[in-house]
Design a protein around this motif. Structure first.
Motif, PDB file in Angstrom:
ATOM      1  N   ARG A  27     108.874  27.258 206.751  1.00 14.45           N
ATOM      2  CA  ARG A  27     108.192  28.272 207.563  1.00 14.45           C
ATOM      3  C   ARG A  27     107.789  29.480 206.710  1.00 14.45           C
ATOM      4  O   ARG A  27     106.710  30.055 206.903  1.00 14.45           O
ATOM      5  CB  ARG A  27     109.091  28.714 208.719  1.00 14.45           C
ATOM      6  N   ARG A  28     108.625  29.857 205.768  1.00 12.30           N
ATOM      7  CA  ARG A  28     108.346  31.039 204.954  1.00 12.30           C
ATOM      8  C   ARG A  28     107.251  30.773 203.927  1.00 12.30           C
ATOM      9  O   ARG A  28     106.459  31.677 203.625  1.00 12.30           O
ATOM     10  CB  ARG A  28     109.623  31.491 204.252  1.00 12.30           C
ATOM     11  N   TRP A  29     107.226  29.563 203.370  1.00  7.81           N
ATOM     12  CA  TRP A  29     106.280  29.254 202.293  1.00  7.81           C
ATOM     13  C   TRP A  29     105.021  28.547 202.778  1.00  7.81           C
ATOM     14  O   TRP A  29     104.114  28.320 201.984  1.00  7.81           O
ATOM     15  CB  TRP A  29     106.964  28.380 201.245  1.00  7.81           C
ATOM     16  N   ARG A  30     104.959  28.210 204.049  1.00  8.69           N
ATOM     17  CA  ARG A  30     103.840  27.402 204.557  1.00  8.69           C
ATOM     18  C   ARG A  30     102.492  28.066 204.298  1.00  8.69           C
ATOM     19  O   ARG A  30     101.569  27.439 203.769  1.00  8.69           O
ATOM     20  CB  ARG A  30     104.036  27.153 206.053  1.00  8.69           C
ATOM     21  N   LYS A  31     102.353  29.338 204.638  1.00  8.06           N
ATOM     22  CA  LYS A  31     101.069  30.021 204.456  1.00  8.06           C
ATOM     23  C   LYS A  31     100.821  30.442 203.005  1.00  8.06           C
ATOM     24  O   LYS A  31      99.721  30.223 202.485  1.00  8.06           O
ATOM     25  CB  LYS A  31     100.985  31.224 205.389  1.00  8.06           C
ATOM     26  N   PRO A  32     101.798  31.047 202.320  1.00  9.64           N
ATOM     27  CA  PRO A  32     101.529  31.465 200.938  1.00  9.64           C
ATOM     28  C   PRO A  32     101.126  30.306 200.015  1.00  9.64           C
ATOM     29  O   PRO A  32     100.301  30.495 199.118  1.00  9.64           O
ATOM     30  CB  PRO A  32     102.862  32.083 200.494  1.00  9.64           C
ATOM     31  N   PHE A  33     101.690  29.118 200.234  1.00 10.12           N
ATOM     32  CA  PHE A  33     101.382  27.980 199.369  1.00 10.12           C
ATOM     33  C   PHE A  33     100.472  26.957 200.039  1.00 10.12           C
ATOM     34  O   PHE A  33     100.273  25.861 199.509  1.00 10.12           O
ATOM     35  CB  PHE A  33     102.681  27.303 198.910  1.00 10.12           C
ATOM     36  N   ALA A  34      99.919  27.305 201.193  1.00  6.74           N
ATOM     37  CA  ALA A  34      98.968  26.446 201.897  1.00  6.74           C
ATOM     38  C   ALA A  34      99.515  25.027 202.069  1.00  6.74           C
ATOM     39  O   ALA A  34      98.870  24.033 201.719  1.00  6.74           O
ATOM     40  CB  ALA A  34      97.632  26.406 201.143  1.00  6.74           C
ATOM     41  N   PHE A  35     100.719  24.930 202.633  1.00  5.76           N
ATOM     42  CA  PHE A  35     101.338  23.626 202.836  1.00  5.76           C
ATOM     43  C   PHE A  35     100.504  22.756 203.776  1.00  5.76           C
ATOM     44  O   PHE A  35      99.912  23.251 204.742  1.00  5.76           O
ATOM     45  CB  PHE A  35     102.734  23.778 203.447  1.00  5.76           C
ATOM     46  N   ASP A  36     100.497  21.472 203.471  1.00  3.00           N
ATOM     47  CA  ASP A  36      99.972  20.464 204.387  1.00  3.00           C
ATOM     48  C   ASP A  36     101.179  19.726 204.959  1.00  3.00           C
ATOM     49  O   ASP A  36     101.979  19.151 204.208  1.00  3.00           O
ATOM     50  CB  ASP A  36      99.056  19.500 203.633  1.00  3.00           C
ATOM     51  N   TRP A  37     101.320  19.724 206.262  1.00  2.00           N
ATOM     52  CA  TRP A  37     102.497  19.114 206.887  1.00  2.00           C
ATOM     53  C   TRP A  37     102.640  17.643 206.526  1.00  2.00           C
ATOM     54  O   TRP A  37     103.747  17.095 206.508  1.00  2.00           O
ATOM     55  CB  TRP A  37     102.443  19.269 208.404  1.00  2.00           C
ATOM     56  N   ARG A  38     101.529  16.993 206.183  1.00  2.00           N
ATOM     57  CA  ARG A  38     101.596  15.583 205.809  1.00  2.00           C
ATOM     58  C   ARG A  38     102.382  15.370 204.517  1.00  2.00           C
ATOM     59  O   ARG A  38     103.040  14.332 204.346  1.00  2.00           O
ATOM     60  CB  ARG A  38     100.186  15.013 205.669  1.00  2.00           C
ATOM     61  N   ASP A  39     102.332  16.344 203.603  1.00  2.00           N
ATOM     62  CA  ASP A  39     103.099  16.236 202.363  1.00  2.00           C
ATOM     63  C   ASP A  39     104.600  16.271 202.644  1.00  2.00           C
ATOM     64  O   ASP A  39     105.380  15.524 202.048  1.00  2.00           O
ATOM     65  CB  ASP A  39     102.719  17.376 201.415  1.00  2.00           C
ATOM     66  N   THR A  40     104.993  17.154 203.549  1.00  2.00           N
ATOM     67  CA  THR A  40     106.416  17.255 203.906  1.00  2.00           C
ATOM     68  C   THR A  40     106.891  15.998 204.626  1.00  2.00           C
ATOM     69  O   THR A  40     107.988  15.487 204.357  1.00  2.00           O
ATOM     70  CB  THR A  40     106.652  18.489 204.790  1.00  2.00           C
ATOM     71  N   SER A 117     101.563  21.274 197.131  1.00  2.00           N
ATOM     72  CA  SER A 117     101.909  19.916 197.566  1.00  2.00           C
ATOM     73  C   SER A 117     103.265  19.487 197.039  1.00  2.00           C
ATOM     74  O   SER A 117     104.041  18.824 197.742  1.00  2.00           O
ATOM     75  CB  SER A 117     100.827  18.934 197.106  1.00  2.00           C
ATOM     76  N   GLY A 118     103.574  19.854 195.798  1.00  2.00           N
ATOM     77  CA  GLY A 118     104.876  19.508 195.238  1.00  2.00           C
ATOM     78  C   GLY A 118     106.011  20.180 195.979  1.00  2.00           C
ATOM     79  O   GLY A 118     107.046  19.559 196.256  1.00  2.00           O
ATOM     80  N   LEU A 119     105.822  21.462 196.315  1.00  3.69           N
ATOM     81  CA  LEU A 119     106.853  22.176 197.065  1.00  3.69           C
ATOM     82  C   LEU A 119     107.003  21.627 198.477  1.00  3.69           C
ATOM     83  O   LEU A 119     108.126  21.437 198.965  1.00  3.69           O
ATOM     84  CB  LEU A 119     106.516  23.664 197.129  1.00  3.69           C
ATOM     85  N   ALA A 120     105.866  21.371 199.148  1.00  2.87           N
ATOM     86  CA  ALA A 120     105.919  20.858 200.517  1.00  2.87           C
ATOM     87  C   ALA A 120     106.600  19.500 200.550  1.00  2.87           C
ATOM     88  O   ALA A 120     107.453  19.236 201.419  1.00  2.87           O
ATOM     89  CB  ALA A 120     104.510  20.761 201.096  1.00  2.87           C
ATOM     90  N   TYR A 121     106.244  18.637 199.593  1.00  2.68           N
ATOM     91  CA  TYR A 121     106.894  17.325 199.523  1.00  2.68           C
ATOM     92  C   TYR A 121     108.387  17.489 199.227  1.00  2.68           C
ATOM     93  O   TYR A 121     109.235  16.827 199.838  1.00  2.68           O
ATOM     94  CB  TYR A 121     106.243  16.472 198.440  1.00  2.68           C
ATOM     95  N   GLY A 122     108.713  18.366 198.273  1.00  2.20           N
ATOM     96  CA  GLY A 122     110.109  18.547 197.891  1.00  2.20           C
ATOM     97  C   GLY A 122     110.967  19.046 199.031  1.00  2.20           C
ATOM     98  O   GLY A 122     112.130  18.632 199.182  1.00  2.20           O
ATOM     99  N   ILE A 123     110.418  19.938 199.855  1.00  3.64           N
ATOM    100  CA  ILE A 123     111.167  20.416 201.015  1.00  3.64           C
ATOM    101  C   ILE A 123     111.422  19.266 201.985  1.00  3.64           C
ATOM    102  O   ILE A 123     112.505  19.164 202.578  1.00  3.64           O
ATOM    103  CB  ILE A 123     110.406  21.564 201.699  1.00  3.64           C
ATOM    104  N   GLY A 124     110.432  18.381 202.144  1.00  4.98           N
ATOM    105  CA  GLY A 124     110.631  17.229 203.016  1.00  4.98           C
ATOM    106  C   GLY A 124     111.661  16.269 202.458  1.00  4.98           C
ATOM    107  O   GLY A 124     112.582  15.829 203.169  1.00  4.98           O
TER     108      GLY A 124
END
Length: 269
Positions: A27-40, A117-124
């Motif tokens: 939730r905190r990094w979603r906007k700053p790093f432009a997360f795509d929920w599909r990566d997570t 994408s790497g961060l979003a995937y890693g969080i998932g």
């Protein structure tokens, strides 16, 4: 027997913290790093399939169904090598395949940080491990502790063998505030390592590196060596946890500096 209230509170708080860590970071990094929920979601799916299904099936075959393999792995050194490699191979192959698919997608947001994408995937991936290996297991022990304090545990375990019931009682008797703290430290360190490995893999895939998969497998195996050595009773738990804390702090600092510089570059473009 009963579990002291302080122990139950500490275990509950530690479990809650581990459960909320990946959610709060997303939730905190979603906007700053432009997360795509599909990566997570890809990270969650890869851990669920490759770690909880394929890796467990392989371990069950090697350690329980194949007598020759089981005998060979009775040697502590062989067990450490196998234990370190099997998780690395299973998880990193899955991570590599998923990130190759992710890399084929066009960028979603102009000037988005490259590490998103790497961060979003890693969080998932790391979050799935935190929940499957940590939170869900500890929730079971919390329930058992509550039942034990109410005098209802043996009735609840009436379908188990006497040896299994005795094992549950022994584990409950070993619970303590220190155990809760060790659990939280181990899960947080594992989460940091998973995010770090994901960013490493993403950088390699993004750069078209042909050697990133064996490098990631080796890195993952190195991370798992201390835990495998503890399971083989070669080193004490305190030494393993101390090493993991130090390594996790180093990885977290590197990740912070790397991702902060990526955000600065993205904003400047």
């Amino acid at each position: 027997m009963s579990v002291p209230p302080l122990t139950l509170v500490c275990l509950s708080l530690a479990t809650l913290f581990v459960a909320l860590l990946p959610i709060s970071l997303y939730r905190r990094w979603r906007k700053p790093f432009a997360f795509d929920w599909r990566d997570t979601v890809a990270g969650i799916a890869v851990f669920a399939l490759f770690a909880t299904v394929l890796e467990r099936a392989l371990n069950d075959y090697v350690l329980h169904e194949n007598a020759d393999f089981a005998q060979a792995l009775s040697n502590p050194v062989a067990f450490v090598i196998y234990g370190a490699l099997v998780a690395g191979v299973c998880e990193e192959v899955g991570r590599y395949v998923a990130m190759r698919i992710i890399a084929r997608r066009a960028p979603r947001t102009p000037n988005a940080p490259l590490e998103g994408s790497g961060l979003a995937y890693g969080i998932g991936h790391g979050g799935a491990e935190a929940w499957f290996v940590g939170v869900l297991v500890q929730l079971q022990w919390i329930v058992f502790a509550v039942l034990a304090n109410r005098g209802q545990l043996d009735q609840h375990l009436s379908n188990l063998t006497m040896d299994s019931v005795l094992r549950v009682h022994l584990i409950l008797a070993s619970l303590s505030p220190l155990f809760a703290g060790v659990f939280a430290i181990e899960r947080i360190a594992a989460f940091v390592f998973q995010v770090g490995l994901s960013v490493l893999m993403w950088r390699g895939v993004r750069a078209g590196s042909k050697s990133i998969l064996p490098i990631a497998i080796a890195a993952h195996a190195i991370v798992d060596v201390p835990a495998a050595m503890y399971q083989a009773q070669l080193v004490p738990l305190v030494a393993v946890d101390t090493l993991y804390v130090v390594a996790a702090v180093v990885v977290a600092i590197v990740l912070f500096r790397t991702c902060r510089s990526e955000r600065s570059v993205a904003r400047a473009v």
